[in-house]
Design an enzyme around this catalytic site. Sequence first.
Site, PDB file in Angstrom:
ATOM      1  N   SER A  55       0.818  -1.220   0.000  1.00 28.16           N
ATOM      2  CA  SER A  55       0.000   0.000   0.000  1.00 28.16           C
ATOM      3  C   SER A  55       0.848   1.266   0.000  1.00 28.16           C
ATOM      4  CB  SER A  55      -0.938  -0.012   1.210  1.00 28.16           C
ATOM      5  OG  SER A  55      -1.900  -1.036   1.055  1.00 28.16           O
ATOM      6  N   GLU A  59       3.319   1.851  -1.734  1.00 30.56           N
ATOM      7  CA  GLU A  59       3.659   2.162  -3.124  1.00 30.56           C
ATOM      8  C   GLU A  59       2.468   2.674  -3.943  1.00 30.56           C
ATOM      9  OE1 GLU A  59       4.943  -0.721  -1.584  1.00 30.56           O
ATOM     10  OE2 GLU A  59       6.772   0.444  -1.295  1.00 30.56           O
ATOM     11  N   GLU A  92       2.436  -5.799  15.000  1.00 38.00           N
ATOM     12  CA  GLU A  92       2.925  -5.650  16.378  1.00 38.00           C
ATOM     13  C   GLU A  92       3.502  -4.261  16.635  1.00 38.00           C
ATOM     14  OE1 GLU A  92       4.311 -10.323  17.086  1.00 38.00           O
ATOM     15  OE2 GLU A  92       5.791  -8.695  16.940  1.00 38.00           O
ATOM     16  N   THR A  93       3.882  -3.582  15.553  1.00 35.31           N
ATOM     17  CA  THR A  93       4.513  -2.268  15.715  1.00 35.31           C
ATOM     18  C   THR A  93       3.605  -1.195  15.105  1.00 35.31           C
ATOM     19  OG1 THR A  93       5.645  -2.249  13.580  1.00 35.31           O
ATOM     20  CG2 THR A  93       6.724  -3.431  15.396  1.00 35.31           C
ATOM     21  N   HIS A 100       4.168   0.299  12.394  1.00 32.40           N
ATOM     22  CA  HIS A 100       4.451   0.392  10.956  1.00 32.40           C
ATOM     23  C   HIS A 100       3.184   0.699  10.153  1.00 32.40           C
ATOM     24  CE1 HIS A 100       6.282  -1.512   7.130  1.00 32.40           C
ATOM     25  NE2 HIS A 100       6.680  -0.261   7.271  1.00 32.40           N
ATOM     26  N   ARG A 103     -15.015  -6.468   5.156  1.00 37.33           N
ATOM     27  CA  ARG A 103     -15.123  -5.267   4.305  1.00 37.33           C
ATOM     28  C   ARG A 103     -14.646  -5.513   2.876  1.00 37.33           C
ATOM     29  NH1 ARG A 103     -14.663  -4.423   9.444  1.00 37.33           N
ATOM     30  NH2 ARG A 103     -15.478  -2.523  10.457  1.00 37.33           N
ATOM     31  N   CYS A 152      -4.715  -3.024   1.589  1.00 35.93           N
ATOM     32  CA  CYS A 152      -5.187  -3.470   2.912  1.00 35.93           C
ATOM     33  C   CYS A 152      -3.995  -3.494   3.849  1.00 35.93           C
ATOM     34  CB  CYS A 152      -5.802  -4.868   2.802  1.00 35.93           C
ATOM     35  SG  CYS A 152      -6.324  -5.537   4.393  1.00 35.93           S
ATOM     36  N   VAL A 153      -4.019  -2.630   4.843  1.00 31.17           N
ATOM     37  CA  VAL A 153      -2.916  -2.516   5.794  1.00 31.17           C
ATOM     38  C   VAL A 153      -3.411  -3.005   7.143  1.00 31.17           C
ATOM     39  CG1 VAL A 153      -1.220  -0.990   6.840  1.00 31.17           C
ATOM     40  CG2 VAL A 153      -2.058  -0.515   4.530  1.00 31.17           C
TER      41      VAL A 153
HETATM   42  N1  LIG Z   1       2.249  -4.682   6.353  1.00 31.94           N
HETATM   43  C1  LIG Z   1       1.641  -4.255   5.186  1.00 31.94           C
HETATM   44  C2  LIG Z   1       2.335  -3.647   4.152  1.00 31.94           C
HETATM   45  N2  LIG Z   1       3.685  -3.447   4.267  1.00 31.94           N
HETATM   46  C3  LIG Z   1       4.522  -3.138   3.112  1.00 31.94           C
HETATM   47  C4  LIG Z   1       4.504  -1.656   2.715  1.00 31.94           C
HETATM   48  O1  LIG Z   1       3.265  -1.295   2.113  1.00 31.94           O
HETATM   49  C5  LIG Z   1       5.626  -1.372   1.715  1.00 31.94           C
HETATM   50  O2  LIG Z   1       5.441  -2.183   0.582  1.00 31.94           O
HETATM   51  C6  LIG Z   1       6.990  -1.630   2.319  1.00 31.94           C
HETATM   52  O3  LIG Z   1       7.111  -0.888   3.534  1.00 31.94           O
HETATM   53  C7  LIG Z   1       8.127  -1.234   1.364  1.00 31.94           C
HETATM   54  O4  LIG Z   1       8.004   0.098   0.974  1.00 31.94           O
HETATM   55  N3  LIG Z   1       1.690  -3.229   3.045  1.00 31.94           N
HETATM   56  C8  LIG Z   1       0.333  -3.422   2.916  1.00 31.94           C
HETATM   57  O5  LIG Z   1      -0.250  -3.049   1.889  1.00 31.94           O
HETATM   58  N4  LIG Z   1      -0.358  -4.027   3.919  1.00 31.94           N
HETATM   59  C9  LIG Z   1       0.246  -4.443   5.063  1.00 31.94           C
HETATM   60  O6  LIG Z   1      -0.442  -4.993   5.974  1.00 31.94           O
HETATM   61  C1  LIG Z   2       1.560  -3.119   8.605  1.00 34.67           C
HETATM   62  C2  LIG Z   2       2.805  -3.801   8.164  1.00 34.67           C
HETATM   63  O1  LIG Z   2       3.679  -3.261   7.501  1.00 34.67           O
HETATM   64  C3  LIG Z   2       3.120  -5.109   8.789  1.00 34.67           C
HETATM   65  O2  LIG Z   2       4.232  -5.629   8.187  1.00 34.67           O
HETATM   66  C4  LIG Z   2       3.329  -4.814  10.264  1.00 34.67           C
HETATM   67  O3  LIG Z   2       4.156  -5.729  10.808  1.00 34.67           O
HETATM   68  P1  LIG Z   2       4.751  -5.504  12.279  1.00 34.67           P
HETATM   69  O4  LIG Z   2       4.218  -6.636  13.117  1.00 34.67           O
HETATM   70  O5  LIG Z   2       6.228  -5.500  12.099  1.00 34.67           O
HETATM   71  O6  LIG Z   2       4.238  -4.162  12.800  1.00 34.67           O
END
Ligand SMILES: Nc1c(NC[C@H](O)[C@H](O)[C@H](O)CO)[nH]c(=O)[nH]c1=O
Ligand SMILES: CC(=O)[C@@H](O)COP(=O)(O)O
Length: 159
Positions: free
Chosen positions: A65, A67, A94-95, A97, A136, A89-90
């Site tokens: 997402s 990107e 655990e963090t 991020h 959803r 979908c994000v």
């Molecule tokens: N954890 C999720 C991600 N993580 C990857 C990021 O979107 C990105 O591709 C990476 O940080 C490199 O730039 N992406 C999602 O779409 N959904 C997630 O749950």
């Molecule tokens: C939302 C994300 O990017 C996913 O990878 C989160 O993983 P983390 O458990 O390291 O927060």
Amino acid sequence: MSSADKNLSIFSTANLPDVSEKRFAVLVAEWNEDITEALGKGAIETLLKHGVKEENIIKRHVPGSYELSFGAQVMAQREDIDAVIAIGCVIQGETRHNDYINNAVAQGLTDVALKYNKPVIFGVLTPNTHQQALDRAGGIHGNKGDEAAITAIKMLGLK
Ligand SMILES: Nc1c(NC[C@H](O)[C@H](O)[C@H](O)CO)[nH]c(=O)[nH]c1=O
Ligand SMILES: CC(=O)[C@@H](O)COP(=O)(O)O
């Protein structure tokens, strides 16, 4: 109001514009692909249902997402694209991020829409759990892809 109170696939279709000659980019993030592909399918089916020609729907994938913003810019700068639908979908991990991704992509998509003066639709789920995402993406709360597609159509009517 939450999605629990308003089904994402139930919306007014009154006064929709003629989009038979409009071209849509549908960008789909590969992360959580079981969810994003269902969202993308819903978006494309809704576009077709409301008069968009199949040949005028360009589907492309991005890794995640985060990107979607750059992908939306690549598509929005094309003269042959009238609107961009960004699907992702994000899921909270655990963090924090997910917070950084969600904030970045929300602002990034907005910036692209304003820069290129085209609708760029935020079709990104930001759930706490995979079940909330399923709910959803064609589940009990409808399909956010449907909502994103009808939003793109309505915004073209605004222009
Ligand atoms: N954890 C999720 C991600 N993580 C990857 C990021 O979107 C990105 O591709 C990476 O940080 C490199 O730039 N992406 C999602 O779409 N959904 C997630 O749950
Ligand atoms: C939302 C994300 O990017 C996913 O990878 C989160 O993983 P983390 O458990 O390291 O927060």
